[in-house]
Design an enzyme around this catalytic site. Structure first.
Site, PDB file in Angstrom:
ATOM      1  CB  THR A  42       6.604  70.165  22.768  1.00  0.00           C
ATOM      2  OG1 THR A  42       6.475  70.140  24.199  1.00  0.00           O
ATOM      3  CG2 THR A  42       7.168  71.504  22.349  1.00  0.00           C
ATOM      4  CB  THR A  46       5.018  63.027  31.687  1.00  0.00           C
ATOM      5  OG1 THR A  46       3.623  63.248  31.750  1.00  0.00           O
ATOM      6  CG2 THR A  46       5.658  63.329  33.030  1.00  0.00           C
ATOM      7  CG  LEU A 188      15.130  58.664  46.834  1.00  0.00           C
ATOM      8  CD1 LEU A 188      15.172  57.145  46.815  1.00  0.00           C
ATOM      9  CD2 LEU A 188      15.881  59.196  48.060  1.00  0.00           C
ATOM     10  CG  HIS A 447      38.872  41.132  32.972  1.00  0.00           C
ATOM     11  ND1 HIS A 447      38.449  41.251  34.269  1.00  0.00           N
ATOM     12  CD2 HIS A 447      40.188  41.495  32.950  1.00  0.00           C
ATOM     13  CE1 HIS A 447      39.467  41.648  35.025  1.00  0.00           C
ATOM     14  NE2 HIS A 447      40.535  41.806  34.245  1.00  0.00           N
TER      15      HIS A 447
HETATM   16  C1  LIG Z   1      10.285  63.877  37.075  1.00  0.00           C
HETATM   17  C2  LIG Z   1       9.976  62.561  36.403  1.00  0.00           C
HETATM   18  C3  LIG Z   1      11.014  61.742  36.020  1.00  0.00           C
HETATM   19  C4  LIG Z   1      10.743  60.543  35.379  1.00  0.00           C
HETATM   20  N1  LIG Z   1      11.798  59.760  35.007  1.00  0.00           N
HETATM   21  C5  LIG Z   1      11.554  58.594  34.381  1.00  0.00           C
HETATM   22  C6  LIG Z   1      12.636  57.791  33.929  1.00  0.00           C
HETATM   23  O1  LIG Z   1      13.796  58.143  34.079  1.00  0.00           O
HETATM   24  N2  LIG Z   1      12.343  56.614  33.320  1.00  0.00           N
HETATM   25  C7  LIG Z   1      11.055  56.196  33.129  1.00  0.00           C
HETATM   26  O2  LIG Z   1      10.847  55.113  32.580  1.00  0.00           O
HETATM   27  N3  LIG Z   1      10.008  56.948  33.537  1.00  0.00           N
HETATM   28  C8  LIG Z   1      10.226  58.132  34.146  1.00  0.00           C
HETATM   29  N4  LIG Z   1       9.171  58.915  34.527  1.00  0.00           N
HETATM   30  C9  LIG Z   1       7.804  58.413  34.253  1.00  0.00           C
HETATM   31  C10 LIG Z   1       7.440  58.647  32.778  1.00  0.00           C
HETATM   32  O3  LIG Z   1       7.547  60.009  32.482  1.00  0.00           O
HETATM   33  C11 LIG Z   1       6.031  58.152  32.514  1.00  0.00           C
HETATM   34  O4  LIG Z   1       5.919  56.808  32.927  1.00  0.00           O
HETATM   35  C12 LIG Z   1       5.718  58.224  31.034  1.00  0.00           C
HETATM   36  O5  LIG Z   1       5.828  59.537  30.559  1.00  0.00           O
HETATM   37  C13 LIG Z   1       4.313  57.692  30.767  1.00  0.00           C
HETATM   38  O6  LIG Z   1       4.033  57.779  29.417  1.00  0.00           O
HETATM   39  P1  LIG Z   1       2.553  57.945  28.883  1.00  0.00           P
HETATM   40  O7  LIG Z   1       2.666  57.963  27.407  1.00  0.00           O
HETATM   41  O8  LIG Z   1       1.688  56.950  29.513  1.00  0.00           O
HETATM   42  O9  LIG Z   1       2.042  59.357  29.432  1.00  0.00           O
HETATM   43  P2  LIG Z   1       2.638  60.819  29.440  1.00  0.00           P
HETATM   44  O10 LIG Z   1       4.072  60.846  29.123  1.00  0.00           O
HETATM   45  O11 LIG Z   1       2.191  61.429  30.709  1.00  0.00           O
HETATM   46  O12 LIG Z   1       1.926  61.517  28.212  1.00  0.00           O
HETATM   47  C14 LIG Z   1       0.566  61.720  28.174  1.00  0.00           C
HETATM   48  C15 LIG Z   1       0.286  62.916  27.280  1.00  0.00           C
HETATM   49  O13 LIG Z   1      -1.128  63.008  27.102  1.00  0.00           O
HETATM   50  C16 LIG Z   1      -1.490  64.350  27.067  1.00  0.00           C
HETATM   51  N5  LIG Z   1      -2.911  64.438  27.430  1.00  0.00           N
HETATM   52  C17 LIG Z   1      -3.487  64.122  28.622  1.00  0.00           C
HETATM   53  N6  LIG Z   1      -4.814  64.265  28.561  1.00  0.00           N
HETATM   54  C18 LIG Z   1      -5.084  64.681  27.296  1.00  0.00           C
HETATM   55  C19 LIG Z   1      -6.273  64.997  26.616  1.00  0.00           C
HETATM   56  N7  LIG Z   1      -7.469  64.890  27.207  1.00  0.00           N
HETATM   57  N8  LIG Z   1      -6.187  65.404  25.322  1.00  0.00           N
HETATM   58  C20 LIG Z   1      -4.991  65.501  24.689  1.00  0.00           C
HETATM   59  N9  LIG Z   1      -3.829  65.196  25.299  1.00  0.00           N
HETATM   60  C21 LIG Z   1      -3.872  64.794  26.573  1.00  0.00           C
HETATM   61  C22 LIG Z   1      -0.581  65.009  28.090  1.00  0.00           C
HETATM   62  O14 LIG Z   1      -0.441  66.382  27.802  1.00  0.00           O
HETATM   63  C23 LIG Z   1       0.715  64.240  27.888  1.00  0.00           C
HETATM   64  O15 LIG Z   1       1.572  64.912  26.999  1.00  0.00           O
HETATM   65  C24 LIG Z   1       9.403  60.139  35.133  1.00  0.00           C
HETATM   66  C25 LIG Z   1       8.357  60.971  35.512  1.00  0.00           C
HETATM   67  C26 LIG Z   1       8.626  62.186  36.133  1.00  0.00           C
HETATM   68  C27 LIG Z   1       7.486  63.076  36.513  1.00  0.00           C
END
Ligand SMILES: Cc1cc2nc3c(=O)[nH]c(=O)nc-3n(C[C@H](O)[C@H](O)[C@H](O)COP(=O)(O)OP(=O)(O)OC[C@H]3O[C@@H](n4cnc5c(N)ncnc54)[C@H](O)[C@@H]3O)c2cc1C
Length: 468
Positions: A42, A46, A188, A447
């Site tokens: 999907t 993350t 947390l 307020h």
């Molecule tokens: C439990 C948890 C709670 C969080 N809560 C928050 C929050 O409340 N607020 C907030 O701002 N941040 C939060 N974060 C952090 C946030 O999820 C990340 O900062 C954010 O998702 C980063 O976005 P991104 O696009 O860089 O990478 P990601 O969201 O990690 O997406 C990267 C995507 O690339 C895909 N991928 C990787 N390698 C390959 C490849 N070689 N080929 C094809 N696809 C690939 C992966 O499958 C993934 O779907 C949380 C993280 C976790 C683990």
């Protein structure tokens, strides 16, 4: 933009998290032929699948449970007898939110004509990428592969007894004793979920305070509040190993500075010591992309790597690992690829911990401001003196505004409050506009609202709050 040549796509984004999917949509909006490669089933990365969204769904649901069972509602005369937990239903509602939101990205891809290439991507050279069993070429390639859980030496994650954040979002029953390794945001938040649902929660943290990177006073106050809620903390303590026997775990700990070792008995252990950039299997060498000494993809101010036409954003690149930082970088990188000027102000990225109360900050901590600017002024206002918080019986926390003593320009703000995550946006916007504390103090706030505490804290910078 790289040279004119025939490519399958103008832009290929690798990864469909908040960085990648936003970059792909913006690139398509700017008239570029765009594809996005994603190895997950999907879209949304993350954040939507196993991060921000499911964690907030459980935080909200567990807060409702605690309000119903912990006497909070009864205090207001809403007497709910016999409220019970249906954990399967809680997980089902979380899954529904995730499905709706990830499906929403699929809809947006179709609407904006972004092609979703399903499969894992690996560079073949600087303009050619293997995605699953096909090879695609693109003039510009954006690496947005995100991050994954940092493993802890000597601790094996089995997603049953010893879990990472993904496992902790899907525990099939409430643990009796959850040991959380790491007192950062994720530990947390997820610790709070399971404590509210009935688990005893012990947080083991290597340094002497929780929430590294946050303002010192905020860290101390947050620690006190979590303790008051029943969370236990072992600070300045390191985990040296975890052994699992059936459905129980023994966690070995000792003082970080060295000393006598002890053990903790648990039926669930959450490893939440941080996240590392996803570069494995990308074959970056084939394209010649350089990394930082911390293993992130090295970029310049425009998100360009050392290779012409290859860019990187989000968790895989340096900076805070936050979804909104990734999203803003996604927009900026697409605009840069299109020849526009995409900018992200990395000095003003809000951070929020979605616990109760929430904890939020933007800009510099008091310690960092002193170090960077020297002479500063600080205004503070407690929610115990805010009329709306008092009315709601919701008086934990404070607002703290930090300003440059010479120019009065706001350098940072920190909020502990039930509504901190929403309130911090106001200060971020004010800082983006170069506001002084006086600008905030003389802005009329409705307020009775929690936001009046921001105004009063700003008034406090020049020594003139009204309600304390
Ligand atoms: C439990 C948890 C709670 C969080 N809560 C928050 C929050 O409340 N607020 C907030 O701002 N941040 C939060 N974060 C952090 C946030 O999820 C990340 O900062 C954010 O998702 C980063 O976005 P991104 O696009 O860089 O990478 P990601 O969201 O990690 O997406 C990267 C995507 O690339 C895909 N991928 C990787 N390698 C390959 C490849 N070689 N080929 C094809 N696809 C690939 C992966 O499958 C993934 O779907 C949380 C993280 C976790 C683990």
């Amino acid at each position: 933009m790289a040279d004119q040549q025939q490519y399958d796509y103008d832009v290929l984004v690798i990864g469909a998290g908040p960085g990648g999917y936003v970059a792909a949509i913006r690139a398509a909006q700017l008239g570029l032929k765009t594809a996005c490669a994603e190895s997950r089933e999907t879209l949304g990365g993350t954040c939507l699948n196993v991060g921000c969204i499911p964690s907030k769904a459980l935080l909200h649901a567990s807060e409702l449970f605690e309000e119903a069972t912990g006497g909070h509602l009864a205090k207001f005369g809403v007497d709910i007898q016999g409220a019970t937990l249906n954990l399967d239903q809680m997980h089902a509602e979380k899954a529904k939110a995730v499905k709706e939101l990830t499906g929403g990205i699929e809809f947006l891809f179709k609407k904006n004509k972004v092609t979703w290439l399903k499969g894992r991507a690996a560079f073949q050279n600087d303009h050619s990428v293997q995605v699953g069993d096909q090879t695609v070429t693109a003039r510009d390639i954006v690496i947005a592969t995100g991050s994954s859980v940092t493993p802890l030496t000597g601790v094996e994650i089995d997603q049953k007894v010893v879990v990472d954040s993904t496992g902790a979002l899907a525990l099939p029953k409430v643990p009796e004793h959850l040991v959380v390794i790491g007192g950062g945001v994720i530990g947390l938040e997820l610790g709070s979920v399971w404590r509210r649902l009935g688990a005893k929660v012990t947080v083991v943290e290597y340094v002497d305070q929780i929430l590294p990177g946050f303002d010192g006073e905020v860290r101390r106050e947050a620690g006190k509040l979590f303790k008051k809620q029943g969370m236990e903390f072992l600070l300045s303590t390191k985990v040296t190993g975890v052994t699992v026997d059936g459905d129980r775990a023994t966690v070995s700990v000792e003082p970080a500075a060295g000393g006598e070792a002890t053990t903790l008995d648990a039926d669930a252990v959450l490893v939440a010591i941080g996240r590392k950039p996803n570069i494995d299997g990308l074959n970056l060498d084939a394209a010649g992309v350089k990394l930082t000494d911390r293993g992130q993809v090295a970029i310049d101010h425009d998100f360009a790597t050392n290779v012409d036409g290859i860019w990187a954003i989000g968790d895989v690149a340096p900076g805070l690992m936050l979804a909104h930082k990734a999203e803003d970088e996604g927009i900026a990188v697409a605009e840069n690829i299109a020849g526009q000027t995409g900018i992200v102000n990395h000095d003003i990225i809000p951070s929020v911990v979605y616990t109760t109360p929430e904890i939020a900050g933007v800009g510099l901590s008091e310690e960092a401001a002193k170090e960077k600017v020297g002479e500063i002024k600080v205004g503070k206002f407690p929610f115990a003196a805010n009329s709306r918080a008092k009315t709601n019986r919701d008086t934990d926390g404070f607002v703290k505004v930090i300003a440059d003593a010479k120019t009065d320009r706001v350098l940072g703000a920190w909020i502990i409050s039930s509504l901190a995550g929403t309130m911090i946006a106001q200060v971020a916007q004010a800082m983006e506009f170069g506001a002084t504390s006086e600008d905030i103090a003389y802005t009329c706030h409705a307020h009775p609202t929690h936001s009046e505490a921001i105004k009063e804290a700003a008034m406090g910078v020049t020594g003139k709050p009204i309600h304390v």
